[in-house]
Structure formats: C-alpha cells, structure tokens
Write a protein that holds these residues in place. Sequence first.
Motif, short mmCIF file in Angstrom:
data_model
loop_
_atom_site.label_atom_id
_atom_site.label_comp_id
_atom_site.label_asym_id
_atom_site.label_seq_id
_atom_site.Cartn_x
_atom_site.Cartn_y
_atom_site.Cartn_z
N GLU A 450 16.21 -44.85 -9.27
CA GLU A 450 15.60 -43.68 -10.28
C GLU A 450 14.33 -44.07 -9.52
O GLU A 450 12.67 -42.88 -9.78
CB GLU A 450 15.36 -45.09 -11.43
N GLU A 453 14.32 -40.40 -7.29
CA GLU A 453 14.32 -39.62 -7.92
C GLU A 453 13.10 -38.95 -8.70
O GLU A 453 12.32 -37.56 -8.66
CB GLU A 453 15.27 -39.66 -9.40
N THR A 454 12.45 -39.59 -8.95
CA THR A 454 10.78 -39.47 -10.03
C THR A 454 10.03 -39.69 -9.16
O THR A 454 8.38 -38.98 -9.77
CB THR A 454 10.22 -41.13 -11.00
N TYR A 489 16.62 -52.95 -7.62
CA TYR A 489 15.65 -52.39 -8.45
C TYR A 489 14.35 -54.23 -7.43
O TYR A 489 15.18 -54.89 -7.32
CB TYR A 489 15.96 -52.95 -9.89
#
Length: 602
Positions: A450, A453-454, A489
């Motif tokens: 995430e 991609e951000t 994460y």
Amino acid sequence: MKPLARLRLDPKGKASVLEADPSLGLEGNGLPCALLVQGQDPFGRPLCSRCPVQRELRRGAYRASTPLLFKGRRLRCQGYREKDGFLVELYPERAEPPNLLLELSRLTQHLLQSPEKLPEALEDFLRTLRQALDMEAAELFLADPEEHHLILTAYEGLHREAFLEKPWFQLGEGYPGIVALKREPLFTHALGKDPRYLRQKVKQLGYQTYICYPLELPQGLIGVLNLASRDPRLDHQEPLETLSRIAPLFASTLYTLLTRLGEVGLQALHQHLYRGEVSEARLAFLKGIQRLSQATGVRLVARGGERWETGFVPPCGMQDCPCWKGKVVGHKNGLPDCPEAQGRPRICLPLWARGEVVAVATLFHARPPRPTTRPAAPTLWLSRLAVPFLFPPSSQERADAPELEIYALGQFRVRHRGKELTSKTFGRRGAFQFFKYLLANKDRALYIDELCETLWPDLPPERARQELYTQVYHLRKTLPGIVEREGDYYRLKLPEDRFLDFERFEELMRKADLEEGLSAFKTLRQALELYKGPLFGDDPYGEWAEAERSYLQERALSGLLRLGELAEALGYLEVAKEAYARALKLEPYLEEAQRRLALLKG
C-alpha cells in the motif's frame, strides 16, 4: 500656565479647535492643522507643512515641541499623543515651566497604552524635567527586582559619554547606591571635591551641583532620579520640593509598568505550557526579552548548563562568568568586563529565584542602545515572575521539553530532544515527506504494498520497495525507533514523551465538548490557538493528508462558531467578532459566521 490655544488632531492631522485666544484668529474645524495654523520657522519659511511635532509623535514620542512664528508672534507649539490622535497646545515662546504633575500624568497614560515605548518616553520626560528645573543633565537609575543593583536606564542632557562612565552601582556604592540604601535625598554644590561621587569624567567637566532623589514605594525602592549642573550657585531647594511632589507618582508609574511586564511574560509562558508547548514557551519567553530589549540575540543559560537561544548569539563558555555570583557584567558598555566576552557588545544579567542566581541572560546588540544598559532593568523585571517558574527548586518539577515535538498545523516543524530538525537533517527530503505521511496515518498499520502504490505509483514494484527501505533507513537514523516493522506492514512508533499539536488540539476540543460556559470558552481558546493553519499547510497538495486535514478544519470551524456564541453570551463581543472573522478566513461562504458577524457590526 494656560495655553493660548488647544487643538485636537485626528490620526490624519485634521484639527478641531478646543479653545483659542481671539487674538490668534484660529477659525475652522476639520482643516489640516498645517493649513489652519500656517506657522513659520525663525527664518520665515513654512514650518507646519513639515511639522516636526507631528513627526515625532507619529514616531512614538509621547511629547514633542518646536518654536514657530504665527502672524509675527513667537510661540511654542507643544503636542502630546492621545489614544485616537494628538493634542496640540500653543504657548508664548517664554512661557512658564510646564506643570510637571500634569506632564507625569500624560507620561503615565502614554506608557499604559504603549509600554514598549518606555525608554524613549522616559528620556522625553527627563528632558522636560531638566529644562523645567534649569539643570544640564538628568538620569534615571532603576533597581533590579531583587534590589541588588541600580542600573542606568535613561539619560538626557549634555556630556552623555561622561555620565555613562559607570552605568551600574551596587547598593551603598556612589551617590545612587548611598541614596538607595538610606532612602533619603542627597545633594551637593561641590561635586568635584566629594569622594563619594565615582564618575571622574563628570568631575573633570566641572559639574558641581548634583541632586539624587529616591523613588520609593511601600513595596520597596524602584529607582533613583538624579539631576546635575555645572552651576555651584544653583538653589537646590526648589528642585527638591519639585521632586518630593512628583516622586510618588513617578515611582508608582514605574512600578506598575514594570510589574505588568513581568505579568505579561508569565502569562505568555503559561499559555504555551497549558497547551503542552514547552519549547514554544521557552522560545516565547526569549522572544519577549528580545523584543523588549531590541537585542540582536538573546541567550539564557541555566545552572545545569542547559541553553536556550534566539537570534544571533556569539559563542561563550559561561563557566567563570561573574553573573553566577550575582554581578552584572558586559562588554564595551561601561559595565565590569565579562572575562569570556569577545566580539560584539553584550550585557550579562543574573536571574534570581528564591535568593540565588538560577540562570544568566545575555543580551547581544549589533548597535548598542544609549545608554547601553537601557534594556537591562526592564529585562530583569520582565523575567521576574517567569524565572522561578522556569527554574523551580526540584529538577523533577521543571517543565522539561518532550523528547519529540511536532507542529503540523500550518508550517511543519520537528524538534527532537530540543533540537530543531529540517529536511536536511533527515539526509533525504523523501524521508522528511515519508515522516509526514506516517504522521497523517499515525494510528494505522501501513502495508508495504500500500505504501509503495501510494507514494511511488510510477515506479516498478521492486524499485518502489527499495525506495521505501531507503526512506525507512534514513528516518530511523534521524529518529531511532520511530518506525517498527511487523511482518508485511510498518507502524509509526511515537515516544510516550511527545507533543503533537494536532493531537493536543483534538484533546482540548474533546475537553471543551464536555464543558459549558466560561470553562468551555477558555478551553476552546487554548485549542484554537494551536490551529495555526491546515494540517501540513506547507504541503497543500498532499492528497495523502486530505482526509485528516478536512476533519481537523471542520473541528476548527465548529470550534470557532461555538467560541463566538460563548463569547457573545459572556459579553466578550470583540472576541466573538474575531472568532467569526477567523471562521470566514477558513470558509469564506460560511453563512452562520457571515450572519453573526454582520449582526455584531450592526
């Protein structure tokens, strides 16, 4: 003596005639003063068009005067500052001396409205006093709050350099110190032969008459007022009688003003500390000293070696400074020399609490004030109430700065253990931006894919992962332990000892939600003081912060509307206007704020 004419001028210089001798022929209101009076200088040239009185008053003087020719008559134009303009009076050129109690009353009124004009206003009053009593020099020594020293704060008259030879006295030392100790006036007509007077340059210039008068209140001594003349035949009785009349009012004016300085300094400190902004409290305290003293830089050093600085401050070890023993020292200003001072002029002041020196404040000036010790006493009075709070007896009680301080509402700033961090500190600007992203998502676990991609949507997956690992490395290098990884994460790990302005803002807003009346009003004002702009306001196009930014702005808008309503209910109408106006800056089309502001403005 009653003036020949009295005019009131508005801020634009338009005059209204309050009273005037018919022989002057002053007629007409609403005209510019220059057009109404049309005075000339002694050479017959137009003077009012370049009025020196208005010029000085607009520069901040509380009193100014100039001779002028008016229809062939020699007059003196005298002006005073008023709240909404100026008062101008016309007198015969050789008028009686001014009413000094009235002059002192005007000085008091001026200083209560503009306390930052203290040095200039004091010199203006000393000039009036000196001329009224036919003296050649007038000087004011102010006592420090502990009454250990007398420091020359204002001087007006001839031979300035001679009187600045020694601008600092201990109690019992020299004429000022003797008067401060005995609390009785002292005068002489043979100054040159008096060994108690220590400034040799003044003696060499032939000064003979010297009058020294204590400024005393029930709370203690506030200072000493001195007058000097080279005329040994000058009668001392009239000046002493005059000083006995004006000294109580002058002393109370000075004490009120200096005490108010201390209250303002303490209030600014408390406001920041209540919001948890410890470093901001210290910085506000230093900036308050810098603003009052007009110093280029200010340094504050505690007994334990902790240093706070603002502005330009040359290096100084502060290890053997005589200030730790309670002495006032300096460099290039007539004070006892500081053994470690080099370069620019400075004043080093001991700061007392509970009967001991707990810190030393150093003021640096690129262009020293005149006299050079002018800011010393006001600085000590400004610090008087704040110093015991900043340096309590037990180190455990001291308001220490949090390990990590973050200001993200408006301009983004970071301090770690008191040190300011910039994008250069992080090694790479990308790490600085990455830290902002983590803060905007501080309560979430952020998956690696995430994040990639951000933050790096245009890079191939493997290249994006390498970029992420690099930013994490630089971030951890600058702030050890700030990011932890658990499986796939990352999570931001903030220290317990921290201050985040947006976090504290939300805490205070939640507290205000549970309160009513005056309590809610006070809490809301504290919370909204923290809201200095949108979240990460220096990065307005960061879409990754848009959700949190919008939420905090909505909280601020609702808080401002409620603050306005509470202020109206409590009768604080100016605060209500300010709250609604501020809401409209955040949201220009907010109908409720528009309506309430229009009603308040009538």
